[in-house]
Design an enzyme around this catalytic site. Structure first.
Site, PDB file in Angstrom:
ATOM      1  CD  GLN A 223      -3.412   0.427   1.728  1.00  0.00           C
ATOM      2  OE1 GLN A 223      -3.423  -0.611   2.371  1.00  0.00           O
ATOM      3  NE2 GLN A 223      -4.459   1.205   1.657  1.00  0.00           N
ATOM      4  CG  ASP A 224       0.926   4.354   2.892  1.00  0.00           C
ATOM      5  OD1 ASP A 224       0.807   3.311   3.568  1.00  0.00           O
ATOM      6  OD2 ASP A 224       0.586   5.467   3.315  1.00  0.00           O
ATOM      7  N   PRO A 225       4.442   3.307   1.956  1.00  0.00           N
ATOM      8  CG  PRO A 225       6.138   4.548   0.982  1.00  0.00           C
ATOM      9  CD  PRO A 225       4.647   4.489   1.113  1.00  0.00           C
TER      10      PRO A 225
ATOM     11  CG  HIS B 121      -3.144   5.353   4.497  1.00  0.00           C
ATOM     12  ND1 HIS B 121      -2.566   4.333   3.777  1.00  0.00           N
ATOM     13  CD2 HIS B 121      -3.734   4.768   5.568  1.00  0.00           C
ATOM     14  CE1 HIS B 121      -2.811   3.179   4.389  1.00  0.00           C
ATOM     15  NE2 HIS B 121      -3.501   3.413   5.473  1.00  0.00           N
TER      16      HIS B 121
END
Length: 222
Positions: A60-62, A131
């Site tokens: 998804q995101d880091p 996010h």
């Protein structure tokens, strides 16, 4: 041999892409800490060239903690404790791959070097704020990455864990590629079917059936 530059190089000239980089630059310039560091934002593409991809794992995101993110989904830098989702991946590997031993780190570069594209769908994040860059436009870029793999490669394995990855991969041609889905390895959902999914051995079985070498999932301790 097609390279990432051949396939998606033109994205860098698109207004939306310039807008992403402008927003990231502004965040850094304003004193916010953004992960991963600038030179590591595109590590996944540097470590796994377009023609070398065999497996795609969509994140998804880091990670948004210090020294964690370095541009590969689920991976952390050496010396950093593996986060819970990655520990659940290791837990599944111990059940799925005979002899797998959990390494003392979460550095997944050896997977990337064997053709496992560890692709986050958003490539930057502000420290401590999950996010936080989700609206920057990264999703457009990574949609085009996945579309290019789908159209211009064949017999890839896509591992889609959790609803976000599954939505991202909904247009993958399942006649051309092998797609495995499961809940996310996060502690919130791993027990609902990620643990026991056997995706790692299933991936290797598919690759070998295509005459390709399997992924050596075992990671040497550092």
């Amino acid at each position: 041999m097609k390279t990432w530059k051949d396939v998606i190089g033109t994205e860098k000239t698109q207004p939306y892409f310039k807008h992403i980089l402008d927003q990231v630059h502004q965040a850094r310039a304003s004193g916010k800490i953004v992960y991963p560091p600038p030179q590591e934002v595109f590590s996944a593409f540097q470590l796994t060239e377009f023609e070398a991809v065999k497996v795609v794992i969509i994140g998804q995101d880091p990670y948004h903690g210090p020294n964690q993110a370095h541009g590969l989904a689920f991976s952390v830098k050496p010396g950093v404790v593996p986060p819970p989702s990655l520990m659940n991946m290791y837990k599944e590997l111990t059940q799925d791959i005979e002899g797998f031993q959990i390494p003392n780190h979460g550095y997944l570069v050896p997977w990337a070097e064997q053709g496992v594209l560890l692709l986050n769908t958003v490539l930057t994040v502000e420290q401590g704020k999950a996010h936080s860059h989700a609206s920057f436009g990264w999703e457009t870029f990574t949609d085009r990455v996945i579309a290019a793999l789908n159209a211009q490669r064949e017999k890839l394995v896509f591992l889609l864990w959790g609803s976000h990855a599954q939505k991202k991969g909904q247009f993958i041609d399942r006649q051309k590629h092998c797609v495995f889905t499961a809940p996310h390895p996060s502690p919130l959902s791993a027990h609902r079917g990620f643990l026991g999914c056997r995706h790692f051995s299933k991936t290797n079985a598919y690759l070998m059936a295509q005459g390709l070498s399997p992924i050596q999932w075992q990671l040497a301790s550092l």
